[in-house]
Design a protein around this motif. Sequence first.
Motif, PDB file in Angstrom:
ATOM      1  N   LEU A   1       0.818  -1.215   0.000  1.00  0.00           N
ATOM      2  CA  LEU A   1       0.000   0.000   0.000  1.00  0.00           C
ATOM      3  C   LEU A   1       0.852   1.266   0.000  1.00  0.00           C
ATOM      4  CD1 LEU A   1      -2.962  -0.861   2.394  1.00  0.00           C
ATOM      5  CD2 LEU A   1      -3.038  -0.474  -0.065  1.00  0.00           C
ATOM      6  N   THR A   2       1.986   1.215   0.673  1.00  0.00           N
ATOM      7  CA  THR A   2       2.864   2.391   0.674  1.00  0.00           C
ATOM      8  C   THR A   2       3.314   2.733  -0.741  1.00  0.00           C
ATOM      9  OG1 THR A   2       3.641   1.845   2.900  1.00  0.00           O
ATOM     10  CG2 THR A   2       4.999   3.358   1.604  1.00  0.00           C
ATOM     11  N   ILE A   3       3.615   1.710  -1.529  1.00  0.00           N
ATOM     12  CA  ILE A   3       4.052   1.937  -2.909  1.00  0.00           C
ATOM     13  C   ILE A   3       2.887   2.397  -3.784  1.00  0.00           C
ATOM     14  CG2 ILE A   3       4.992   0.822  -4.975  1.00  0.00           C
ATOM     15  CD1 ILE A   3       6.573  -1.024  -3.109  1.00  0.00           C
ATOM     16  N   VAL A   4       1.799   1.655  -3.762  1.00  0.00           N
ATOM     17  CA  VAL A   4       0.670   1.925  -4.661  1.00  0.00           C
ATOM     18  C   VAL A   4      -0.023   3.243  -4.307  1.00  0.00           C
ATOM     19  CG1 VAL A   4      -1.613   1.118  -5.373  1.00  0.00           C
ATOM     20  CG2 VAL A   4       0.285  -0.497  -5.183  1.00  0.00           C
ATOM     21  N   TYR A   5      -0.241   3.454  -3.026  1.00  0.00           N
ATOM     22  CA  TYR A   5      -1.029   4.613  -2.597  1.00  0.00           C
ATOM     23  C   TYR A   5      -0.411   5.920  -3.082  1.00  0.00           C
ATOM     24  CZ  TYR A   5      -4.446   6.883   0.466  1.00  0.00           C
ATOM     25  OH  TYR A   5      -5.506   7.614   0.951  1.00  0.00           O
ATOM     26  N   PHE A   6       0.897   6.041  -2.931  1.00  0.00           N
ATOM     27  CA  PHE A   6       1.542   7.304  -3.278  1.00  0.00           C
ATOM     28  C   PHE A   6       1.906   7.393  -4.757  1.00  0.00           C
ATOM     29  CE2 PHE A   6       2.239   6.811   1.289  1.00  0.00           C
ATOM     30  CZ  PHE A   6       1.743   8.025   1.741  1.00  0.00           C
ATOM     31  N   MET A   7       2.045   6.253  -5.423  1.00  0.00           N
ATOM     32  CA  MET A   7       2.264   6.298  -6.862  1.00  0.00           C
ATOM     33  C   MET A   7       0.992   6.744  -7.580  1.00  0.00           C
ATOM     34  SD  MET A   7       4.685   3.039  -7.874  1.00  0.00           S
ATOM     35  CE  MET A   7       4.660   3.506  -9.607  1.00  0.00           C
ATOM     36  N   VAL A   8      -0.132   6.211  -7.153  1.00  0.00           N
ATOM     37  CA  VAL A   8      -1.406   6.528  -7.807  1.00  0.00           C
ATOM     38  C   VAL A   8      -1.970   7.854  -7.286  1.00  0.00           C
ATOM     39  CG1 VAL A   8      -3.746   5.652  -8.231  1.00  0.00           C
ATOM     40  CG2 VAL A   8      -1.832   4.072  -8.134  1.00  0.00           C
ATOM     41  N   ARG A   9      -1.487   8.299  -6.148  1.00  0.00           N
ATOM     42  CA  ARG A   9      -1.958   9.531  -5.515  1.00  0.00           C
ATOM     43  C   ARG A   9      -3.454   9.446  -5.193  1.00  0.00           C
ATOM     44  NH1 ARG A   9       0.536  14.692  -8.588  1.00  0.00           N
ATOM     45  NH2 ARG A   9      -1.264  14.226  -9.884  1.00  0.00           N
ATOM     46  N   LEU A  10      -3.746   8.463  -4.341  1.00  0.00           N
ATOM     47  CA  LEU A  10      -5.100   8.377  -3.810  1.00  0.00           C
ATOM     48  C   LEU A  10      -5.285   9.508  -2.801  1.00  0.00           C
ATOM     49  CD1 LEU A  10      -5.355   4.501  -3.426  1.00  0.00           C
ATOM     50  CD2 LEU A  10      -6.419   5.911  -5.183  1.00  0.00           C
ATOM     51  N   LYS A  11      -6.332   9.498  -2.064  1.00  0.00           N
ATOM     52  CA  LYS A  11      -6.657  10.595  -1.162  1.00  0.00           C
ATOM     53  C   LYS A  11      -5.494  10.831  -0.195  1.00  0.00           C
ATOM     54  CE  LYS A  11     -10.516  12.135   1.721  1.00  0.00           C
ATOM     55  NZ  LYS A  11     -11.817  11.725   2.310  1.00  0.00           N
ATOM     56  N   MET A  12      -4.792  11.932  -0.373  1.00  0.00           N
ATOM     57  CA  MET A  12      -3.528  12.176   0.309  1.00  0.00           C
ATOM     58  C   MET A  12      -3.733  12.839   1.669  1.00  0.00           C
ATOM     59  SD  MET A  12      -1.504  10.826  -1.822  1.00  0.00           S
ATOM     60  CE  MET A  12       0.090  11.342  -1.220  1.00  0.00           C
ATOM     61  N   THR A  13      -4.353  12.092   2.581  1.00  0.00           N
ATOM     62  CA  THR A  13      -4.479  12.531   3.969  1.00  0.00           C
ATOM     63  C   THR A  13      -4.100  11.374   4.873  1.00  0.00           C
ATOM     64  OG1 THR A  13      -6.803  11.880   4.160  1.00  0.00           O
ATOM     65  CG2 THR A  13      -6.345  14.128   3.368  1.00  0.00           C
ATOM     66  N   VAL A  14      -3.625  11.696   6.044  1.00  0.00           N
ATOM     67  CA  VAL A  14      -3.220  10.651   6.992  1.00  0.00           C
ATOM     68  C   VAL A  14      -4.402   9.776   7.407  1.00  0.00           C
ATOM     69  CG1 VAL A  14      -2.239  10.209   9.277  1.00  0.00           C
ATOM     70  CG2 VAL A  14      -1.248  11.983   7.815  1.00  0.00           C
ATOM     71  N   PRO A  15      -5.569  10.362   7.742  1.00  0.00           N
ATOM     72  CA  PRO A  15      -6.709   9.499   8.099  1.00  0.00           C
ATOM     73  C   PRO A  15      -7.111   8.562   6.958  1.00  0.00           C
ATOM     74  CG  PRO A  15      -7.114  11.747   8.811  1.00  0.00           C
ATOM     75  CD  PRO A  15      -5.900  11.796   7.950  1.00  0.00           C
ATOM     76  N   ALA A  16      -7.098   9.052   5.719  1.00  0.00           N
ATOM     77  CA  ALA A  16      -7.504   8.214   4.590  1.00  0.00           C
ATOM     78  C   ALA A  16      -6.538   7.044   4.410  1.00  0.00           C
ATOM     79  CB  ALA A  16      -7.565   9.047   3.309  1.00  0.00           C
ATOM     80  N   PHE A  17      -5.242   7.326   4.493  1.00  0.00           N
ATOM     81  CA  PHE A  17      -4.251   6.248   4.345  1.00  0.00           C
ATOM     82  C   PHE A  17      -4.367   5.251   5.497  1.00  0.00           C
ATOM     83  CE2 PHE A  17      -0.033   4.472   5.240  1.00  0.00           C
ATOM     84  CZ  PHE A  17       0.230   3.858   4.026  1.00  0.00           C
ATOM     85  N   SER A  18      -4.562   5.744   6.704  1.00  0.00           N
ATOM     86  CA  SER A  18      -4.671   4.859   7.870  1.00  0.00           C
ATOM     87  C   SER A  18      -5.911   3.982   7.777  1.00  0.00           C
ATOM     88  CB  SER A  18      -4.703   5.689   9.156  1.00  0.00           C
ATOM     89  OG  SER A  18      -3.544   6.493   9.264  1.00  0.00           O
ATOM     90  N   LEU A  19      -7.036   4.572   7.372  1.00  0.00           N
ATOM     91  CA  LEU A  19      -8.269   3.794   7.243  1.00  0.00           C
ATOM     92  C   LEU A  19      -8.172   2.780   6.108  1.00  0.00           C
ATOM     93  CD1 LEU A  19     -10.953   6.587   7.818  1.00  0.00           C
ATOM     94  CD2 LEU A  19     -10.377   4.685   9.358  1.00  0.00           C
ATOM     95  N   THR A  20      -7.496   3.141   5.024  1.00  0.00           N
ATOM     96  CA  THR A  20      -7.289   2.188   3.929  1.00  0.00           C
ATOM     97  C   THR A  20      -6.481   0.992   4.408  1.00  0.00           C
ATOM     98  OG1 THR A  20      -7.338   3.970   2.293  1.00  0.00           O
ATOM     99  CG2 THR A  20      -6.324   1.894   1.617  1.00  0.00           C
TER     100      THR A  20
END
Length: 652
Positions: free
Chosen positions: A501-520
Motif C-alpha cells: 500500500l505504501t508503494i501503490v497509494y503514493f504512486m497513484v496519488r489516492l486521497k492524500m491525507t493521513v486518516p484516509a491512508f490509515s483507514l485504507t
Amino acid sequence: MEMRRQVDGINGGASAAVYPHKADKLEINTALPIDEDEKDDDDSCGWNRIVQIEPTMSIHLKFQDVRYTVAAAARGAEKCILQGVRGSVCPGEVLALMGPSGGGKTTLLNLLSGRAKINQGTITYNDNPYNKSLKQRIGFVLQDDIVFPHLTVKETLTYAALLRLPKTLSTEQKKERALSVICELGLERCQNTIIGGALIRGISGGERKRVCIGNEILLNPSLLFLDEPTSGLDSTTALRIVQMLHNIAKAGKTVVTTIHQPSSRLFITFDKLILLGNGCSLYSGKASEAMLYFSSIGCSPLIAMNPAEFLIDLANGNIKDKSFPSDIDTKSVPGNQHSEPSPSDVHEYLVGAYESRSEDMENWRLLNPIVIEENVEQVGATWCEQFSVLLRRGFKERRHEYFSSLRITQVIITALIAGLLWWPSDNVQSPNKVADQAGLLFFISVFWAYFPLFTAIFTFPQERAMLVKERSVNMYKLSAYLVARSISDIPLDLFLPVIFLTIVYFMVRLKMTVPAFSLTLLTVFLSIIAAQGLGLAIGAAFMDAKKATTFASIVTMTNMLCGGFFIQEVRASTGWLRYISINYNTHRLLLNIQYSCSEPISRSVVCDSSFIKNQKLGSGQTEVGYLLAMIISYRILAYLLLRGINYKCTTF
C-alpha cells in the motif's frame, strides 16, 4: 528400595539404575538455565541443579493370544492382521518386533501401546489391564520424523517441555529438563542447529530421530514404543540409536521397537525378539537364542548369512540356501518327492513348530501386581501457558516463509506494476477517472483477500501429522492451538500489505491525507484477517491441499463476481451472496474512504459522478460489521471442523 539415576550423556556412556518404587522422585541434575537466544552452550551439560519429574514405575508388559481383524474390501469379510501373538518384556529390556512388510509389526505395537483396541486376547501391565493413567507413562515414537523444520533442536525440545511437563514445575525447571534430555541423547553439538527437512539443510537423520525420541522421554515414560527407529539410517547410525535405547532401558524403562531387517551387529544387541509372519508368531524369546531354536526345528542357513536376513527369509517362506526338514518337502506337489515347498507350507510348518514349543521358549513370570492408580494424572501447562508457547513457536517456525525474499519480491513487483498502470493523469478528480480508480480499489480488495487465503488453506493439511501427533498425547488444547495459530499469523500477514500500500497509494496519488491512508490500511487488515479465517476453515474441512485449493478457487470466483464491480444490480435470490463476500465489503469501505461526500467543496465532481451515486455508500459501519462477523465465524467453523478429526489415529 531407592536409587538415583545418573545421567552422563550418550557419548560418555550413560550409567543408570532401576528405581521401581512409584513414590520415589526422579531427580535430574541439570546445568545452567536455557536462554533461547544463547548460541554457544554446547558444553552446558554439567549438573548443578535438580529437577523433579514423575518417577519411572517399572512395568512388566505381557501379552497373550493377541488377535486383531479389520474389515476387508469384500462386503462382510474380515482380514486377520494378528493371530494369537504372545510375548513379554521386563523393565530394563529392549524387545524387537521383527518381520517382513505387512507382517503385523506396527499393528502389534499400536495394540501394546493402547493406540488401538484388541479384538481378542490379553495385554497386561504389571498384571493389570490398560487404563487411562497409563497414557502418561507411555511414550510412542512414530516411524516418520514429524518435527518443525525451521526450529532448532533446543527450541523443539524446549517448547515440548513447556507444553507437556506438569505445571508443578517452573518454566526454568522445564527448560532445564529439556537441556538434560539434549545431553542424555548426545545432541549438545547440534542443539542450536535447525532440524531441517527435504528442502532445508539441517541436522542428520540420526540426530533427527534422537530429537523425536527426546520429545517422548521428556516425561520420563515407563514404557517406550518406537516404530522402526532405524529406518533410512546407515548401519553405524542405526547401531547408535539402538545403543541409546539400551541406555534408556537401563534407567528402569521397558522398550519395545519394531525393526525390519537389522544388520548382524544390531541384531545381537536386542534382549528379546518376536518374529512375525503373516500376523502369526514364528518365534518369541531371547534374540541370542533365535538361531539355536530354528536350528533345532531343522531350519538353518547353508551359507554365511546375517541372522536377521535368515529370519526374514523364513518369515517370507523363502528357504533357498537353507536346510529344512524333509517332511515338508512333498506337501506342495503330491507325488513329486523333490518339489520345493511353497511359502504357505513353510509358514504352516513354522507356526506349528512354534505352537508346540512355545511353552518351553517363553518363561511367563508372574509378578506381584503393582496397582497403577486410576487417578494418577499429569497435568501439563495451563491454557494461557499453552497459548503463549504455541504463539512463540508458531511465529518462529513460519517467519522464514513469510519473510522470504521470493514473497517480498512478488509483492513489490505487483505493487510497482499496479502503480504504473494507474499512474495519475493531470486531472485526477475527473469523473472519467473515478471508475478507473475504483478498479484499482477492487484489485486491492481482491489481491489482499486471496493472497492470504491461499496461504492459509495449506496450514492444516500441512500440519495435520504434527497436530494429530501432539493432540494424541494431549500436549495442548485445540482452542489454544487455533487461537495461537491465528494470532501468530497476523503480524506476519500484515507486514507485506504495508509495503504494498505504501508503494501503490503514493504512486497513484489516492486521497492524500493521513486518516484516509490509515483507514485504507485498516480496511485491508480486516480483509486479510477475514480471508485468513476463511482459508483456515476450508483447509480444516478438507485436510487435503488439492481438494482445498479446488474448493477455494470456486469460493474466490464467487466472491469476486459478487464484489459489486462487475455487476451493479443482482437478483434478490442471489443478492445475499454479496454480504458474505469479502471483496464486496472491502471494496465498498475503500470507496467510502476515497470518495466520501462529506467534503463537498473539494470532491463535489466525484460525488456527482453516476458511478459513486449508484454505489449508495453509507457510513461503512455495516461493512465493518460483516467483516468482523466473518473473522469470528470462520474461525469458529475451523475449530468445529478440527474437533471432528480423530486424534487417536495411528496413521497420517
